[in-house]
Design an enzyme around this catalytic site. Structure first.
Site, PDB file in Angstrom:
ATOM      1  N   TYR A  80     -12.581  -2.966  -2.318  1.00 15.96           N
ATOM      2  CA  TYR A  80     -13.096  -2.889  -0.942  1.00 15.96           C
ATOM      3  C   TYR A  80     -14.623  -2.866  -0.886  1.00 15.96           C
ATOM      4  O   TYR A  80     -15.191  -2.409   0.099  1.00 15.96           O
ATOM      5  CB  TYR A  80     -12.501  -1.670  -0.233  1.00 15.96           C
ATOM      6  CG  TYR A  80     -11.064  -1.856   0.195  1.00 15.96           C
ATOM      7  CD1 TYR A  80     -10.681  -2.971   0.949  1.00 15.96           C
ATOM      8  CD2 TYR A  80     -10.088  -0.927  -0.136  1.00 15.96           C
ATOM      9  CE1 TYR A  80      -9.364  -3.153   1.346  1.00 15.96           C
ATOM     10  CE2 TYR A  80      -8.760  -1.110   0.265  1.00 15.96           C
ATOM     11  CZ  TYR A  80      -8.412  -2.216   1.010  1.00 15.96           C
ATOM     12  OH  TYR A  80      -7.114  -2.400   1.414  1.00 15.96           O
ATOM     13  N   ASN A 133      -1.956  -0.148   7.361  1.00 17.17           N
ATOM     14  CA  ASN A 133      -1.386  -1.461   7.697  1.00 17.17           C
ATOM     15  C   ASN A 133      -0.494  -2.036   6.587  1.00 17.17           C
ATOM     16  O   ASN A 133      -0.276  -3.239   6.513  1.00 17.17           O
ATOM     17  CB  ASN A 133      -2.479  -2.431   8.150  1.00 17.17           C
ATOM     18  CG  ASN A 133      -3.588  -2.589   7.131  1.00 17.17           C
ATOM     19  OD1 ASN A 133      -3.437  -2.163   5.978  1.00 17.17           O
ATOM     20  ND2 ASN A 133      -4.677  -3.212   7.518  1.00 17.17           N
ATOM     21  N   LYS A 167       0.838  -1.197   0.000  1.00 13.00           N
ATOM     22  CA  LYS A 167       0.000   0.000   0.000  1.00 13.00           C
ATOM     23  C   LYS A 167       0.880   1.256   0.000  1.00 13.00           C
ATOM     24  O   LYS A 167       2.090   1.180   0.251  1.00 13.00           O
ATOM     25  CB  LYS A 167      -0.925  -0.041   1.226  1.00 13.00           C
ATOM     26  CG  LYS A 167      -1.909  -1.225   1.219  1.00 13.00           C
ATOM     27  CD  LYS A 167      -2.809  -1.192   2.459  1.00 13.00           C
ATOM     28  CE  LYS A 167      -3.823  -2.325   2.457  1.00 13.00           C
ATOM     29  NZ  LYS A 167      -4.691  -2.288   3.671  1.00 13.00           N
ATOM     30  N   GLU A 180     -10.002 -10.681  -6.434  1.00 16.82           N
ATOM     31  CA  GLU A 180      -8.990  -9.628  -6.374  1.00 16.82           C
ATOM     32  C   GLU A 180      -7.955  -9.764  -7.495  1.00 16.82           C
ATOM     33  O   GLU A 180      -7.565  -8.778  -8.118  1.00 16.82           O
ATOM     34  CB  GLU A 180      -8.299  -9.657  -5.009  1.00 16.82           C
ATOM     35  CG  GLU A 180      -9.249  -9.278  -3.870  1.00 16.82           C
ATOM     36  CD  GLU A 180      -8.692  -9.579  -2.483  1.00 16.82           C
ATOM     37  OE1 GLU A 180      -9.402  -9.327  -1.498  1.00 16.82           O
ATOM     38  OE2 GLU A 180      -7.552 -10.074  -2.386  1.00 16.82           O
ATOM     39  N   HIS A 205      -1.842  -5.377   1.736  1.00 23.22           N
ATOM     40  CA  HIS A 205      -3.089  -6.146   1.621  1.00 23.22           C
ATOM     41  C   HIS A 205      -2.717  -7.578   1.299  1.00 23.22           C
ATOM     42  O   HIS A 205      -1.762  -7.821   0.553  1.00 23.22           O
ATOM     43  CB  HIS A 205      -3.963  -5.593   0.489  1.00 23.22           C
ATOM     44  CG  HIS A 205      -5.094  -6.521   0.150  1.00 23.22           C
ATOM     45  ND1 HIS A 205      -6.260  -6.543   0.868  1.00 23.22           N
ATOM     46  CD2 HIS A 205      -5.188  -7.514  -0.773  1.00 23.22           C
ATOM     47  CE1 HIS A 205      -7.037  -7.506   0.385  1.00 23.22           C
ATOM     48  NE2 HIS A 205      -6.422  -8.106  -0.614  1.00 23.22           N
TER      49      HIS A 205
HETATM   50  P1  DAT Z   1      -7.696  -7.165   5.885  1.00 24.99           P
HETATM   51  O1  DAT Z   1      -7.011  -6.019   5.178  1.00 24.99           O
HETATM   52  O2  DAT Z   1      -6.896  -7.663   7.052  1.00 24.99           O
HETATM   53  O3  DAT Z   1      -8.114  -8.269   4.952  1.00 24.99           O
HETATM   54  P2  DAT Z   1     -10.480  -6.270   5.967  1.00 24.99           P
HETATM   55  O4  DAT Z   1     -10.663  -6.942   4.645  1.00 24.99           O
HETATM   56  O5  DAT Z   1     -11.473  -6.583   7.043  1.00 24.99           O
HETATM   57  O6  DAT Z   1      -9.031  -6.574   6.564  1.00 24.99           O
HETATM   58  O7  DAT Z   1     -10.480  -4.701   5.805  1.00 24.99           O
HETATM   59  C1  DAT Z   1      -9.815  -4.091   4.713  1.00 24.99           C
HETATM   60  C2  DAT Z   1      -9.103  -2.850   5.211  1.00 24.99           C
HETATM   61  O8  DAT Z   1     -10.036  -1.947   5.801  1.00 24.99           O
HETATM   62  C3  DAT Z   1      -8.073  -3.113   6.311  1.00 24.99           C
HETATM   63  O9  DAT Z   1      -6.829  -3.488   5.804  1.00 24.99           O
HETATM   64  C4  DAT Z   1      -8.023  -1.785   7.010  1.00 24.99           C
HETATM   65  C5  DAT Z   1      -9.427  -1.250   6.880  1.00 24.99           C
HETATM   66  N1  DAT Z   1     -10.183  -1.487   8.111  1.00 24.99           N
HETATM   67  C6  DAT Z   1     -10.779  -2.659   8.499  1.00 24.99           C
HETATM   68  N2  DAT Z   1     -11.392  -2.508   9.678  1.00 24.99           N
HETATM   69  C7  DAT Z   1     -11.192  -1.206  10.051  1.00 24.99           C
HETATM   70  C8  DAT Z   1     -11.584  -0.411  11.182  1.00 24.99           C
HETATM   71  N3  DAT Z   1     -12.319  -0.927  12.178  1.00 24.99           N
HETATM   72  N4  DAT Z   1     -11.188   0.885  11.216  1.00 24.99           N
HETATM   73  C9  DAT Z   1     -10.454   1.419  10.198  1.00 24.99           C
HETATM   74  N5  DAT Z   1     -10.054   0.722   9.114  1.00 24.99           N
HETATM   75  C10 DAT Z   1     -10.427  -0.562   9.039  1.00 24.99           C
HETATM   76 MG    MG Z   2      -9.646  -8.428   3.609  1.00 22.51          MG
END
Ligand code: DAT
Ligand code: MG
Length: 168
Positions: free
Chosen positions: A51, A123, A11, A137, A126
């Site tokens: 997303y 973070n 990212k 994806e 991805h």
């Molecule tokens: P991951 O990236 O671990 O697969 P995800 O698919 O649930 O997690 O979410 C995608 C992204 O969205 C994640 O990398 C960061 C953001 N995100 C998820 N939960 C969040 C939250 N509670 N507050 C802020 N950003 C969040």
């Molecule tokens: Mg995810």
């Protein structure tokens, strides 16, 4: 266990912090094979499709701006497809928890991620979570001929009058 594929994105925060080398070194511990790699300038459409499952979350717009590089004065994401046995879980283990403050410090997100004062989970990377996510994806981020393995069925289509950029 059958071969799996997974999509990894470095990212914008990972790129502006010059973490590409560190991240690839960490990911190489999984002993997988890279079958696709490229630098991408994500459109809003691509980001929103990627997303899609989070579109009702309060952080959705911030997340789209973040992955498009708007928080880091860039517009770059580096995308990889890794292939191998149990690829998805192996990579997720190295990547760590979604919340960088909860992630084990030995993981990529635990070591390099942060939550901004406005609540954005920066973070760093991805990584696909399920085979279904990975397929969706990979098809979003790569065209069939950008991968060196035939991993999903393809079809040939004939196109007329396509506009494309070529070198001037
Ligand atoms: P991951 O990236 O671990 O697969 P995800 O698919 O649930 O997690 O979410 C995608 C992204 O969205 C994640 O990398 C960061 C953001 N995100 C998820 N939960 C969040 C939250 N509670 N507050 C802020 N950003 C969040
Ligand atoms: Mg995810």
């Amino acid at each position: 266990m059958a071969k799996e594929q997974t999509l990894i994105l470095i990212k914008p925060d990972g790129l502006v912090k010059s973490l590409t080398g560190n991240i690839l070194t960490r990911l190489s511990e999984a002993k997988l094979v890279i079958v696709g790699a490229k630098v991408v300038r994500p459109s809003r459409e691509l980001a929103e499709k990627h997303y899609e499952h989070l579109k009702d979350k309060p952080f959705f717009n911030d997340l789209i701006d973040y992955i498009m590089g708007k928080h880091h004065n860039t517009h770059r994401v580096v995308a990889f497809v890794y292939q191998g046995e149990n690829a998805i879980q192996k990579i997720r283990d190295i990547v760590g928890d979604t919340n960088p403050e909860k992630a084990n410090p030995v993981t990529i997100r635990g070591a390099y991620g942060r939550i901004t004062t406005t609540g954005v989970f920066e973070n760093v990377v991805h990584a696909s979570q399920t085979p279904e996510d990975a397929e969706k994806e990979i098809k979003l981020w790569f065209k069939p001929d950008e991968l060196v393995e035939d991993i999903y069925p393809t079809k040939e289509i004939e196109v007329e009058k396509v506009k494309m950029l070529v070198w001037a």
